[in-house]
Design a protein around this motif. Structure first.
Motif, PDB file in Angstrom:
ATOM      1  N   ASP A  75       0.817  -1.396  -0.003  1.00 54.99           N
ATOM      2  CA  ASP A  75      -0.023  -0.067   0.032  1.00 54.99           C
ATOM      3  C   ASP A  75       0.818   1.181  -0.105  1.00 54.99           C
ATOM      4  O   ASP A  75       0.422   2.417  -0.311  1.00 54.99           O
ATOM      5  CB  ASP A  75      -0.813   0.207   1.346  1.00 54.99           C
ATOM      6  N   LEU A  76       2.077   1.050   0.478  1.00 54.35           N
ATOM      7  CA  LEU A  76       3.247   2.276   0.500  1.00 54.35           C
ATOM      8  C   LEU A  76       3.325   2.807  -0.680  1.00 54.35           C
ATOM      9  O   LEU A  76       3.362   4.265  -0.971  1.00 54.35           O
ATOM     10  CB  LEU A  76       4.320   1.775   0.682  1.00 54.35           C
ATOM     11  N   ILE A  77       3.008   2.069  -1.914  1.00 57.31           N
ATOM     12  CA  ILE A  77       3.096   2.810  -3.300  1.00 57.31           C
ATOM     13  C   ILE A  77       1.755   2.788  -4.287  1.00 57.31           C
ATOM     14  O   ILE A  77       1.960   2.893  -5.570  1.00 57.31           O
ATOM     15  CB  ILE A  77       4.406   2.045  -4.154  1.00 57.31           C
ATOM     16  N   ILE A  78       0.622   2.168  -3.723  1.00 55.40           N
ATOM     17  CA  ILE A  78      -0.446   1.896  -4.376  1.00 55.40           C
ATOM     18  C   ILE A  78      -1.245   3.199  -4.007  1.00 55.40           C
ATOM     19  O   ILE A  78      -1.808   3.263  -2.794  1.00 55.40           O
ATOM     20  CB  ILE A  78      -1.043   0.470  -3.857  1.00 55.40           C
ATOM     21  N   PRO A  79      -1.843   3.573  -5.041  1.00 51.60           N
ATOM     22  CA  PRO A  79      -2.835   4.860  -4.654  1.00 51.60           C
ATOM     23  C   PRO A  79      -4.300   4.187  -4.147  1.00 51.60           C
ATOM     24  O   PRO A  79      -4.389   3.123  -4.357  1.00 51.60           O
ATOM     25  CB  PRO A  79      -3.282   5.299  -6.268  1.00 51.60           C
ATOM     26  N   GLU A  80      -4.558   5.079  -3.189  1.00 49.71           N
ATOM     27  CA  GLU A  80      -5.825   4.460  -2.495  1.00 49.71           C
ATOM     28  C   GLU A  80      -6.943   4.064  -3.337  1.00 49.71           C
ATOM     29  O   GLU A  80      -7.535   2.623  -2.883  1.00 49.71           O
ATOM     30  CB  GLU A  80      -6.354   5.642  -1.678  1.00 49.71           C
ATOM     31  N   GLN A 137      -6.779   2.607  -5.972  1.00 54.93           N
ATOM     32  CA  GLN A 137      -6.358   1.160  -6.817  1.00 54.93           C
ATOM     33  C   GLN A 137      -6.356   0.148  -5.943  1.00 54.93           C
ATOM     34  O   GLN A 137      -6.128  -1.048  -6.404  1.00 54.93           O
ATOM     35  CB  GLN A 137      -5.179   1.359  -7.541  1.00 54.93           C
ATOM     36  N   ARG A 138      -6.491   0.292  -4.642  1.00 54.36           N
ATOM     37  CA  ARG A 138      -5.910  -0.707  -3.736  1.00 54.36           C
ATOM     38  C   ARG A 138      -6.843  -1.988  -3.603  1.00 54.36           C
ATOM     39  O   ARG A 138      -6.424  -3.204  -3.542  1.00 54.36           O
ATOM     40  CB  ARG A 138      -6.044  -0.188  -2.284  1.00 54.36           C
ATOM     41  N   GLY A 139      -8.287  -1.676  -3.872  1.00 55.04           N
ATOM     42  CA  GLY A 139      -9.154  -3.045  -3.762  1.00 55.04           C
ATOM     43  C   GLY A 139      -8.971  -3.707  -5.027  1.00 55.04           C
ATOM     44  O   GLY A 139      -8.623  -4.908  -4.635  1.00 55.04           O
ATOM     45  N   HIS A 184      -6.026  -3.954  -6.522  1.00 50.99           N
ATOM     46  CA  HIS A 184      -4.735  -4.483  -6.392  1.00 50.99           C
ATOM     47  C   HIS A 184      -4.925  -5.911  -5.519  1.00 50.99           C
ATOM     48  O   HIS A 184      -4.243  -7.015  -5.776  1.00 50.99           O
ATOM     49  CB  HIS A 184      -3.797  -3.605  -5.961  1.00 50.99           C
ATOM     50  N   TRP A 185      -5.439  -5.660  -4.386  1.00 49.77           N
ATOM     51  CA  TRP A 185      -5.390  -6.586  -3.539  1.00 49.77           C
ATOM     52  C   TRP A 185      -6.118  -7.907  -3.925  1.00 49.77           C
ATOM     53  O   TRP A 185      -6.171  -9.199  -3.440  1.00 49.77           O
ATOM     54  CB  TRP A 185      -5.724  -6.263  -1.847  1.00 49.77           C
ATOM     55  N   ASP A 186      -7.490  -7.497  -4.598  1.00 55.90           N
ATOM     56  CA  ASP A 186      -8.115  -9.000  -5.239  1.00 55.90           C
ATOM     57  C   ASP A 186      -7.211  -9.667  -5.989  1.00 55.90           C
ATOM     58  O   ASP A 186      -7.155 -11.050  -5.990  1.00 55.90           O
ATOM     59  CB  ASP A 186      -9.326  -8.343  -5.948  1.00 55.90           C
ATOM     60  N   GLY A 187      -6.621  -8.867  -7.000  1.00 58.48           N
ATOM     61  CA  GLY A 187      -5.503  -9.711  -7.975  1.00 58.48           C
ATOM     62  C   GLY A 187      -4.277 -10.411  -7.460  1.00 58.48           C
ATOM     63  O   GLY A 187      -4.013 -11.547  -7.578  1.00 58.48           O
ATOM     64  N   PHE A 188      -3.837  -9.612  -6.311  1.00 59.56           N
ATOM     65  CA  PHE A 188      -2.755 -10.174  -5.635  1.00 59.56           C
ATOM     66  C   PHE A 188      -3.028 -11.557  -4.791  1.00 59.56           C
ATOM     67  O   PHE A 188      -2.545 -12.437  -4.852  1.00 59.56           O
ATOM     68  CB  PHE A 188      -2.350  -9.203  -4.347  1.00 59.56           C
ATOM     69  N   GLN A 189      -4.348 -11.437  -4.176  1.00 62.32           N
ATOM     70  CA  GLN A 189      -5.122 -12.466  -3.381  1.00 62.32           C
ATOM     71  C   GLN A 189      -5.140 -13.948  -4.271  1.00 62.32           C
ATOM     72  O   GLN A 189      -4.735 -15.104  -3.946  1.00 62.32           O
ATOM     73  CB  GLN A 189      -6.114 -12.246  -2.494  1.00 62.32           C
TER      74      GLN A 189
END
Length: 147
Positions: free
Chosen positions: A51-56, A58-60, A62-67
């Motif tokens: 999250d340090l480098i992910i715009p707020e 975009q986070r949902g 990102h984390w869906d794809g990451f998981q």
């Protein structure tokens, strides 16, 4: 075949950011190019969430794809570039492009992910200018055709 390449030197000297995150998304490796691109020192980044480098906004996504990637051990971005916005330490938005590589334990459990990241902010801005100029030129051509 054994290689005499010093991997620490290779990672440290790479022009692109090389980052590793564990299966929970905590940063475990952050090279000098990552420091240059994102503005965070290694000490500031290690152990922190991506999250340090992910715009707020975009986070949902990102984390869906990451998981999904952590669950399956499969990514489509091993060869295909992923282009997304990112955050610099000072708060400005970057345009980055990257590929990823999965890391596995001996028993084939996902242990993390490596990202090789390039800052494409300047190139993206230039492309935007060129597209705007093209629209402008096409409009003038159409204007001339309708006379």
């Amino acid at each position: 075949m054994h290689s005499d390449v010093d991997l620490a030197q290779l990672v440290a000297g790479a022009g692109d950011a090389i980052m590793v995150a564990d299966a929970q998304g905590a940063i475990t490796l952050w090279n000098q190019a990552a420091e240059r691109i994102f503005g965070f020192t290694e000490a500031e980044a290690l152990g922190k969430s991506l999250d340090l480098i992910i715009p707020e906004r975009q986070r949902g996504r990102h984390w869906d794809g990451f998981q999904k990637t952590m669950d399956t051990g499969i990514t489509k971005y091993g060869a295909d570039l992923l282009r997304v916005p990112a955050l610099h330490k000072d708060g400005h938005t970057l345009s980055i492009a990257f590929t990823v590589s999965m890391l596995f334990s001996e028993d084939r459990k996902v242990t993390g992910i490596v990202a090789m990241v390039r800052d494409e902010t300047a190139r993206f801005a230039e492309e935007r200018k060129l597209r705007a100029r093209l629209v402008e030129v096409e409009a003038k051509i159409q204007e001339g055709d309708s006379r």
